[in-house]
Design an enzyme around this catalytic site. Structure first.
Site, PDB file in Angstrom:
ATOM      1  N   ARG A   1       1.007  -3.258 -12.183  1.00 59.72           N
ATOM      2  CA  ARG A   1       1.702  -4.012 -11.132  1.00 59.72           C
ATOM      3  C   ARG A   1       2.253  -3.078 -10.060  1.00 59.72           C
ATOM      4  O   ARG A   1       2.752  -1.993 -10.376  1.00 59.72           O
ATOM      5  CB  ARG A   1       2.832  -4.860 -11.733  1.00 59.72           C
ATOM      6  N   ASP A   2       2.129  -3.524  -8.802  1.00 58.69           N
ATOM      7  CA  ASP A   2       2.665  -2.755  -7.679  1.00 58.69           C
ATOM      8  C   ASP A   2       4.192  -2.702  -7.783  1.00 58.69           C
ATOM      9  O   ASP A   2       4.834  -3.701  -8.105  1.00 58.69           O
ATOM     10  CB  ASP A   2       2.246  -3.420  -6.356  1.00 58.69           C
TER      11      ASP A   2
ATOM     12  N   ASN B   1      -7.520  -0.565   1.283  1.00 63.17           N
ATOM     13  CA  ASN B   1      -7.144   0.132   2.507  1.00 63.17           C
ATOM     14  C   ASN B   1      -7.803   1.505   2.539  1.00 63.17           C
ATOM     15  O   ASN B   1      -7.777   2.223   1.540  1.00 63.17           O
ATOM     16  CB  ASN B   1      -5.625   0.291   2.589  1.00 63.17           C
TER      17      ASN B   1
ATOM     18  N   GLU C   1      -1.623   4.718   1.740  1.00 62.58           N
ATOM     19  CA  GLU C   1      -0.513   5.629   1.410  1.00 62.58           C
ATOM     20  C   GLU C   1      -0.839   6.520   0.231  1.00 62.58           C
ATOM     21  O   GLU C   1      -0.364   7.652   0.152  1.00 62.58           O
ATOM     22  CB  GLU C   1       0.751   4.819   1.075  1.00 62.58           C
ATOM     23  N   VAL C   2      -1.595   5.990  -0.720  1.00 66.20           N
ATOM     24  CA  VAL C   2      -1.914   6.762  -1.925  1.00 66.20           C
ATOM     25  C   VAL C   2      -3.416   7.047  -1.910  1.00 66.20           C
ATOM     26  O   VAL C   2      -4.232   6.118  -1.858  1.00 66.20           O
ATOM     27  CB  VAL C   2      -1.516   6.004  -3.209  1.00 66.20           C
TER      28      VAL C   2
ATOM     29  N   HIS D   1      -7.661   2.230  -4.540  1.00 67.03           N
ATOM     30  CA  HIS D   1      -7.002   1.154  -5.288  1.00 67.03           C
ATOM     31  C   HIS D   1      -7.277  -0.175  -4.623  1.00 67.03           C
ATOM     32  O   HIS D   1      -7.229  -0.298  -3.401  1.00 67.03           O
ATOM     33  CB  HIS D   1      -5.494   1.398  -5.421  1.00 67.03           C
TER      34      HIS D   1
ATOM     35  N   HIS E   1      -6.005  -3.901  -4.151  1.00 64.94           N
ATOM     36  CA  HIS E   1      -4.834  -4.774  -4.277  1.00 64.94           C
ATOM     37  C   HIS E   1      -5.307  -6.177  -4.651  1.00 64.94           C
ATOM     38  O   HIS E   1      -6.182  -6.730  -3.975  1.00 64.94           O
ATOM     39  CB  HIS E   1      -4.087  -4.897  -2.948  1.00 64.94           C
TER      40      HIS E   1
HETATM   41  P1  AMP Z   1      -1.790   1.495   0.129  1.00 61.47           P
HETATM   42  O1  AMP Z   1      -0.916   1.263   1.323  1.00 61.47           O
HETATM   43  O2  AMP Z   1      -3.023   0.623   0.138  1.00 61.47           O
HETATM   44  O3  AMP Z   1      -2.101   2.958  -0.108  1.00 61.47           O
HETATM   45  O4  AMP Z   1      -0.955   0.952  -1.109  1.00 61.47           O
HETATM   46  C1  AMP Z   1      -0.212   1.775  -1.951  1.00 61.47           C
HETATM   47  C2  AMP Z   1       0.575   0.844  -2.857  1.00 61.47           C
HETATM   48  O5  AMP Z   1       0.994   1.568  -3.989  1.00 61.47           O
HETATM   49  C3  AMP Z   1       1.823   0.234  -2.220  1.00 61.47           C
HETATM   50  O6  AMP Z   1       1.728  -1.195  -2.266  1.00 61.47           O
HETATM   51  C4  AMP Z   1       2.975   0.760  -3.098  1.00 61.47           C
HETATM   52  O7  AMP Z   1       3.991  -0.181  -3.273  1.00 61.47           O
HETATM   53  C5  AMP Z   1       2.243   1.069  -4.400  1.00 61.47           C
HETATM   54  N1  AMP Z   1       2.843   2.083  -5.258  1.00 61.47           N
HETATM   55  C6  AMP Z   1       3.279   3.311  -4.903  1.00 61.47           C
HETATM   56  N2  AMP Z   1       3.719   3.988  -5.973  1.00 61.47           N
HETATM   57  C7  AMP Z   1       3.549   3.171  -7.040  1.00 61.47           C
HETATM   58  C8  AMP Z   1       3.803   3.297  -8.449  1.00 61.47           C
HETATM   59  N3  AMP Z   1       4.340   4.393  -8.966  1.00 61.47           N
HETATM   60  N4  AMP Z   1       3.491   2.235  -9.251  1.00 61.47           N
HETATM   61  C9  AMP Z   1       2.969   1.118  -8.735  1.00 61.47           C
HETATM   62  N5  AMP Z   1       2.683   0.942  -7.425  1.00 61.47           N
HETATM   63  C10 AMP Z   1       2.982   1.951  -6.591  1.00 61.47           C
END
Ligand code: AMP
Length: 117
Positions: free
Chosen positions: A29-30, A87, A95-96, A100, A102
Site C-alpha cells: 500500500r502507498d 509515471n 519520484e521513486v 511501479h 499505481h
Molecule cells: P511516483 O510519483 O509515481 O514515483 O510515486 C511514488 C509513490 O511512492 C508515491 O505515491 C509515494 O506516496 C509512494 N511511496 C514513497 N515511499 C513509500 C514507502 N516507503 N512505502 C509506500 N509507498 C511509498
C-alpha cells in the site's frame, strides 16, 4: 545503479504494508494514499523507469498488470472500475526510480489529467 526504497521493501529490509509477493513482483500500500485503494506493484528486479524495461522484464511487467487486476477484485473495486498509472521521469512526476504501477480506486477518479491543456 542506486538502491531505492522500493528495492529495500522488496528485500524485506524496511517495513511496508505488503499485500502480495511472488518470484517476480511485490505489491504494497502507498504510504500517502490518493484514493481508498492505492497500491503500488513493482518488479522485484530494480528497473529505474519504464524507458529502461528490456525483453527480460516482460514477464514481470505482464505479471504486474495481472496482479493489479486480481488485487482490484480482492479490494472490491473491479466492477466500479479503477485506474492503473505508470509515471516515467520528470514530466510525469516520477519520484521513486524503481518502476511501479499505481492501482487506484474506491471512488470516482475524475479526469485522467488534473490539468489538461
Ligand atoms: P511516483 O510519483 O509515481 O514515483 O510515486 C511514488 C509513490 O511512492 C508515491 O505515491 C509515494 O506516496 C509512494 N511511496 C514513497 N515511499 C513509500 C514507502 N516507503 N512505502 C509506500 N509507498 C511509498
Amino acid at each position: 545503479m542506486t538502491d531505492t526504497i522500493f528495492a529495500q521493501i522488496v528485500r524485506g529490509e524496511i517495513p511496508a504494508d505488503l499485500v502480495y509477493q511472488d518470484e517476480l513482483v511485490t505489491a504494497f500500500r502507498d504510504v500517502q494514499p490518493q484514493a481508498p485503494t492505492h497500491i503500488l506493484i513493482v518488479p522485484n528486479k530494480p528497473v529505474p523507469t519504464v524507458a529502461d524495461v528490456t525483453d527480460v522484464d516482460e514477464p514481470a511487467l505482464g505479471r504486474m498488470i495481472r496482479v493489479a487486476a486480481r488485487l482490484a477484485e480482492e479490494e472490491g473495486i473491479d466492477e466500479a472500475g479503477y485506474r492503473l498509472i505508470l509515471n516515467c521521469r520528470a514530466h510525469a512526476g516520477q519520484e521513486v526510480f524503481h518502476v511501479h504501477l499505481h492501482l487506484l480506486g474506491g471512488r470516482p477518479l475524475g479526469r485522467m489529467l488534473a490539468d489538461p491543456e
